[in-house]
Design a protein around this motif. Sequence first.
Motif, PDB file in Angstrom:
ATOM      1  N   GLY A  62       0.231 -13.952   4.971  1.00 42.05           N
ATOM      2  CA  GLY A  62      -0.626 -13.465   3.885  1.00 42.05           C
ATOM      3  C   GLY A  62       0.126 -13.088   2.615  1.00 42.05           C
ATOM      4  O   GLY A  62      -0.352 -12.248   1.858  1.00 42.05           O
ATOM      5  N   PHE A  63       1.283 -13.716   2.366  1.00 44.42           N
ATOM      6  CA  PHE A  63       2.023 -13.422   1.143  1.00 44.42           C
ATOM      7  C   PHE A  63       1.370 -14.114  -0.039  1.00 44.42           C
ATOM      8  O   PHE A  63       0.996 -15.281   0.037  1.00 44.42           O
ATOM      9  N   SER A  64       1.260 -13.397  -1.147  1.00 47.95           N
ATOM     10  CA  SER A  64       0.696 -13.963  -2.370  1.00 47.95           C
ATOM     11  C   SER A  64       1.746 -13.892  -3.470  1.00 47.95           C
ATOM     12  O   SER A  64       2.837 -13.382  -3.262  1.00 47.95           O
ATOM     13  N   GLY A  65       1.418 -14.396  -4.625  1.00 47.41           N
ATOM     14  CA  GLY A  65       2.317 -14.339  -5.766  1.00 47.41           C
ATOM     15  C   GLY A  65       2.970 -15.670  -6.057  1.00 47.41           C
ATOM     16  O   GLY A  65       2.691 -16.682  -5.413  1.00 47.41           O
ATOM     17  N   SER A  66       3.845 -15.663  -7.046  1.00 51.13           N
ATOM     18  CA  SER A  66       4.452 -16.906  -7.523  1.00 51.13           C
ATOM     19  C   SER A  66       5.433 -17.479  -6.510  1.00 51.13           C
ATOM     20  O   SER A  66       5.961 -16.771  -5.665  1.00 51.13           O
ATOM     21  N   ARG A  67       5.653 -18.785  -6.634  1.00 53.62           N
ATOM     22  CA  ARG A  67       6.569 -19.519  -5.751  1.00 53.62           C
ATOM     23  C   ARG A  67       7.249 -20.601  -6.554  1.00 53.62           C
ATOM     24  O   ARG A  67       6.661 -21.199  -7.441  1.00 53.62           O
ATOM     25  N   THR A  68       8.504 -20.872  -6.201  1.00 52.47           N
ATOM     26  CA  THR A  68       9.195 -22.010  -6.799  1.00 52.47           C
ATOM     27  C   THR A  68       9.183 -23.200  -5.853  1.00 52.47           C
ATOM     28  O   THR A  68       9.342 -24.334  -6.283  1.00 52.47           O
ATOM     29  N   ARG A  69       9.029 -22.939  -4.571  1.00 53.83           N
ATOM     30  CA  ARG A  69       8.980 -23.976  -3.523  1.00 53.83           C
ATOM     31  C   ARG A  69      10.200 -24.900  -3.578  1.00 53.83           C
ATOM     32  O   ARG A  69      10.073 -26.104  -3.410  1.00 53.83           O
ATOM     33  N   ASP A  70      11.361 -24.318  -3.789  1.00 53.88           N
ATOM     34  CA  ASP A  70      12.574 -25.136  -3.818  1.00 53.88           C
ATOM     35  C   ASP A  70      13.586 -24.629  -2.800  1.00 53.88           C
ATOM     36  O   ASP A  70      13.367 -23.610  -2.133  1.00 53.88           O
ATOM     37  N   LEU A 122       8.658  -0.354  -8.496  1.00 51.53           N
ATOM     38  CA  LEU A 122       7.756   0.590  -9.131  1.00 51.53           C
ATOM     39  C   LEU A 122       6.444   0.550  -8.342  1.00 51.53           C
ATOM     40  O   LEU A 122       5.557  -0.255  -8.637  1.00 51.53           O
ATOM     41  N   PRO A 123       6.336   1.378  -7.299  1.00 49.26           N
ATOM     42  CA  PRO A 123       5.151   1.314  -6.423  1.00 49.26           C
ATOM     43  C   PRO A 123       3.847   1.535  -7.182  1.00 49.26           C
ATOM     44  O   PRO A 123       3.753   2.403  -8.038  1.00 49.26           O
ATOM     45  N   GLN A 124       2.860   0.701  -6.845  1.00 51.00           N
ATOM     46  CA  GLN A 124       1.535   0.786  -7.439  1.00 51.00           C
ATOM     47  C   GLN A 124       0.503   0.402  -6.392  1.00 51.00           C
ATOM     48  O   GLN A 124       0.764  -0.453  -5.547  1.00 51.00           O
ATOM     49  N   LEU A 125      -0.661   1.016  -6.473  1.00 52.89           N
ATOM     50  CA  LEU A 125      -1.773   0.616  -5.613  1.00 52.89           C
ATOM     51  C   LEU A 125      -2.427  -0.630  -6.195  1.00 52.89           C
ATOM     52  O   LEU A 125      -2.687  -0.695  -7.394  1.00 52.89           O
ATOM     53  N   VAL A 126      -2.668  -1.620  -5.342  1.00 53.78           N
ATOM     54  CA  VAL A 126      -3.323  -2.852  -5.775  1.00 53.78           C
ATOM     55  C   VAL A 126      -4.351  -3.276  -4.732  1.00 53.78           C
ATOM     56  O   VAL A 126      -4.286  -2.867  -3.571  1.00 53.78           O
ATOM     57  N   LYS A 127      -5.287  -4.089  -5.178  1.00 53.88           N
ATOM     58  CA  LYS A 127      -6.306  -4.673  -4.297  1.00 53.88           C
ATOM     59  C   LYS A 127      -6.416  -6.128  -4.700  1.00 53.88           C
ATOM     60  O   LYS A 127      -6.594  -6.437  -5.876  1.00 53.88           O
ATOM     61  N   HIS A 128      -6.273  -7.041  -3.721  1.00 56.00           N
ATOM     62  CA  HIS A 128      -6.384  -8.466  -4.033  1.00 56.00           C
ATOM     63  C   HIS A 128      -6.783  -9.233  -2.780  1.00 56.00           C
ATOM     64  O   HIS A 128      -6.635  -8.749  -1.657  1.00 56.00           O
ATOM     65  N   ASP A 129      -7.277 -10.418  -2.995  1.00 58.87           N
ATOM     66  CA  ASP A 129      -7.708 -11.297  -1.912  1.00 58.87           C
ATOM     67  C   ASP A 129      -8.560 -10.504  -0.924  1.00 58.87           C
ATOM     68  O   ASP A 129      -9.463  -9.812  -1.324  1.00 58.87           O
ATOM     69  N   GLU A 130      -8.246 -10.603   0.371  1.00 56.95           N
ATOM     70  CA  GLU A 130      -9.033  -9.884   1.375  1.00 56.95           C
ATOM     71  C   GLU A 130      -8.488  -8.487   1.659  1.00 56.95           C
ATOM     72  O   GLU A 130      -9.020  -7.748   2.469  1.00 56.95           O
ATOM     73  N   TRP A 131      -7.416  -8.074   0.970  1.00 59.84           N
ATOM     74  CA  TRP A 131      -6.756  -6.793   1.216  1.00 59.84           C
ATOM     75  C   TRP A 131      -7.404  -5.677   0.410  1.00 59.84           C
ATOM     76  O   TRP A 131      -7.652  -5.817  -0.776  1.00 59.84           O
ATOM     77  N   ASP A 132      -7.636  -4.556   1.063  1.00 63.52           N
ATOM     78  CA  ASP A 132      -8.109  -3.353   0.371  1.00 63.52           C
ATOM     79  C   ASP A 132      -6.906  -2.705  -0.313  1.00 63.52           C
ATOM     80  O   ASP A 132      -5.822  -3.273  -0.353  1.00 63.52           O
ATOM     81  N   TRP A 133      -7.038  -1.502  -0.814  1.00 57.88           N
ATOM     82  CA  TRP A 133      -5.955  -0.826  -1.521  1.00 57.88           C
ATOM     83  C   TRP A 133      -4.706  -0.732  -0.654  1.00 57.88           C
ATOM     84  O   TRP A 133      -4.762  -0.319   0.496  1.00 57.88           O
ATOM     85  N   HIS A 134      -3.594  -1.145  -1.235  1.00 59.07           N
ATOM     86  CA  HIS A 134      -2.295  -1.067  -0.571  1.00 59.07           C
ATOM     87  C   HIS A 134      -1.206  -1.020  -1.636  1.00 59.07           C
ATOM     88  O   HIS A 134      -1.483  -1.166  -2.822  1.00 59.07           O
ATOM     89  N   LEU A 135       0.023  -0.779  -1.211  1.00 56.91           N
ATOM     90  CA  LEU A 135       1.129  -0.652  -2.151  1.00 56.91           C
ATOM     91  C   LEU A 135       1.826  -1.984  -2.414  1.00 56.91           C
ATOM     92  O   LEU A 135       2.089  -2.742  -1.484  1.00 56.91           O
ATOM     93  N   HIS A 136       2.106  -2.228  -3.677  1.00 54.18           N
ATOM     94  CA  HIS A 136       3.032  -3.272  -4.105  1.00 54.18           C
ATOM     95  C   HIS A 136       4.056  -2.563  -4.979  1.00 54.18           C
ATOM     96  O   HIS A 136       3.717  -1.609  -5.681  1.00 54.18           O
TER      97      HIS A 136
END
Length: 180
Positions: free
Chosen positions: A42-50, A89-103
Amino acid sequence: MVFAPDTEVALRSVVNLINSVANGEEQLATTQDLDRFLTAEGFSGSRTRDAAELESVHRLRGELAALWLEDESAAVKTVNRLLREARALPQLVKHDEWDWHLHATTPDAPLAQRMSTEAAMALVDVIRSKEMDRLLVCAAEDCNAVVLDLSRNRSKRYCDTGNCANRAHVAAYRARKAAS
């Protein structure tokens, strides 16, 4: 539940990453293997795929495997270094199917940096909770996979990579039968 849900998810991802090379079997040999792993975790975010991204994940896997075996003091140094290197820099985020969690990184940070920061943030909880003894190595003599013991009674001893627990139980049964 021992830890917050997002901490447990991150710790399981660390276990799965470390165990992706357990017992000499490389499961992240290609960028496509890494794609499948990241999707499953379930990892999200940018990728270089190299190849460089894959190599950075391999390096991180080695660091996390070493951390798994460290005592609390050494683990603190490693976790703090990982967080410092990522400028976390910890922040609460919500994305995709995930409720509030730390990034603690941005979605466009390099993959290995996001993975290391997520692992470090989860390990912060482990260390602060004085639960380092939940980070184990499989008790099977022929296995070097790591184990995360989240059981209430701290009884998990075998990994989830194969049939280690079953093989140990069968061997013990056969030994008891042979002795009687």
